[in-house]
Design a protein around this motif. Structure first.
Motif, PDB file in Angstrom:
ATOM      1  N   ARG A 128     -38.960 -67.452 -94.409  1.00  0.00           N
ATOM      2  CA  ARG A 128     -39.317 -66.796 -93.134  1.00  0.00           C
ATOM      3  C   ARG A 128     -39.784 -65.364 -93.352  1.00  0.00           C
ATOM      4  O   ARG A 128     -40.520 -64.804 -92.563  1.00  0.00           O
ATOM      5  CB  ARG A 128     -38.112 -66.796 -92.182  1.00  0.00           C
ATOM      6  N   ASN A 129     -39.324 -64.758 -94.462  1.00  0.00           N
ATOM      7  CA  ASN A 129     -39.715 -63.369 -94.752  1.00  0.00           C
ATOM      8  C   ASN A 129     -41.010 -63.293 -95.556  1.00  0.00           C
ATOM      9  O   ASN A 129     -41.343 -62.259 -96.107  1.00  0.00           O
ATOM     10  CB  ASN A 129     -38.607 -62.666 -95.562  1.00  0.00           C
TER      11      ASN A 129
ATOM     12  N   TYR B 269     -45.352 -67.352 -94.859  1.00  0.00           N
ATOM     13  CA  TYR B 269     -45.169 -68.613 -94.132  1.00  0.00           C
ATOM     14  C   TYR B 269     -44.531 -68.415 -92.760  1.00  0.00           C
ATOM     15  O   TYR B 269     -44.637 -69.285 -91.897  1.00  0.00           O
ATOM     16  CB  TYR B 269     -44.314 -69.587 -94.963  1.00  0.00           C
ATOM     17  N   LYS B 270     -43.806 -67.309 -92.590  1.00  0.00           N
ATOM     18  CA  LYS B 270     -43.105 -67.004 -91.325  1.00  0.00           C
ATOM     19  C   LYS B 270     -42.317 -68.221 -90.804  1.00  0.00           C
ATOM     20  O   LYS B 270     -41.371 -68.617 -91.441  1.00  0.00           O
ATOM     21  CB  LYS B 270     -44.104 -66.471 -90.296  1.00  0.00           C
ATOM     22  N   ASP B 271     -42.729 -68.823 -89.674  1.00  0.00           N
ATOM     23  CA  ASP B 271     -41.937 -69.964 -89.186  1.00  0.00           C
ATOM     24  C   ASP B 271     -42.540 -71.307 -89.596  1.00  0.00           C
ATOM     25  O   ASP B 271     -42.111 -72.357 -89.131  1.00  0.00           O
ATOM     26  CB  ASP B 271     -41.728 -69.892 -87.663  1.00  0.00           C
TER      27      ASP B 271
END
Ligand code: AMP
Ligand code: ZN
Length: 312
Positions: free
Chosen positions: A126-127, A130-132
């Protein structure tokens, strides 16, 4: 009036819309087992002397797969491999359910814990860029580790619980975006193309997601009910819903879509695609199409390394 089972005349509980038949639970279980056996034989998925590892997620599909393989081939050398992805309570439940299932079946279970063995968990993506959209790196990590563990365990086949709905969804998406390489790889059996790649098989290729759920439920298998928290609202789930809507209007749509592709289009596509050559990854030594494999790039990214474009 309650419908009766087409096979034995007892009270029916299941209606298979694509075949337009009512079945009782016992006749449904028999039909399921017969169909899986036929699929395995038709595509020569399992041969004499094979050692089969089932990629077991703890969900309904791969749990049904493990159980049905044990039922139809009692003498088969069978094991289960599970990747604990470190997704909080969800991953704990997957592992717990699998421990119970494999114990009941007397099948060996190898668990690879991402956090303990690599120091990362899926949430770390997530960091990153790709995020979510965690499903993309998750797929790469799972495919790599499942193959590596099967290779190290000297298994000759790696069986996954992919079902007809999964296949139809990938097919739909690949046609939509013209992903020809993905279309060509979408087969019930993917033979090994490198000594370190284990041949992949999909014994539930012809079974719908609903059939897997019914079979796992009627056989009282322990499996996790809840979906992965990172998969909620993803495009892939939306596409599956869309395909189900079409199947309501055109019964048997998913079966026909997958069958026509495999029989008529896949052979033609295969002739037009060049097989990319594989080298060994500089970091881990596993097969890769570039100097550093996709897995090593993703892991470095999750650990906070600087890779500007992990897709390359
Ligand atoms: P998915 O990509 O999540 O739809 O899963 C497809 C198939 O991959 C499943 O039916 C399993 O055979 C396998 N699989 C998925 N997740 C895992 C996991 N955490 N550990 C082992 N196998 C898995
Ligand atoms: Zn690598």
């Amino acid at each position: 009036m309650r419908p009766t089972c087409k096979r034995c005349g007892a009270g029916a509980e299941i209606f298979l819309d694509y075949a337009r038949i009512n079945l009782c639970p016992e006749c449904f279980k028999n039909l399921f087992e017969r169909k899986v056996r036929e699929t395995i034989l038709r595509y020569r998925m399992i041969e004499h002397g094979d050692r089969v590892a089932v990629a077991a997620s703890g969900g309904k599909d791969s749990s049904a797969l493990l159980f049905v393989l044990r039922r139809i081939f009692p003498d088969l050398e069978l094991s289960a491999i599970h990747i604990n992805l470190g997704i909080g309570g969800y991953s704990d439940e997957c592992e717990q359910k699998l421990l119970r299932l494999t114990k009941n079946l007397d099948v060996d279970l190898r668990v690879f814990n991402l956090k303990k063995e690599l120091g990362i968990s899926m949430g770390d993506f997530r960091n990153t860029v790709y995020k979510d959209r965690i499903c993309a790196p998750c797929g790469t990590v799972k495919r790599y580790l499942l193959n590596k563990l099967a290779f190290e365990g000297e298994f000759t086949k790696l069986a996954t619980g992919h079902n007809l709905d999964d296949v139809a969804e990938v097919l739909f998406n690949s046609y939509l975006y013209g992903e020809i390489n993905q279309l060509v790889r979408l087969k019930p059996v993917l033979p090994s193309t490198h000594p370190k790649l284990v041949s992949k098989i999909k014994p539930l290729w012809a079974m719908t997601e609903m059939e897997d759920l019914l079979y796992a439920s009627y056989c009282s298998l322990p499996f996790r009910a809840e979906e992965c928290p990172f998969s909620r609202g993803t495009r892939s789930l939306e596409r599956k819903k869309l395909l189900n809507d079409i199947a309501i209007r055109i019964p048997g749509f998913k079966h026909t879509f997958v069958k026509s592709h495999l029989k008529k289009l896949s052979p033609a596509l295969e002739r037009s695609v060049e097989v990319s050559s594989l080298v060994e990854c500089e970091l881990c030594g596993m097969p890769s199409s570039s100097k550093v494999c996709a897995f090593c790039k993703r892991i470095e990214l999750a650990k906070g390394g600087k890779i500007s474009n992990p897709e390359i």
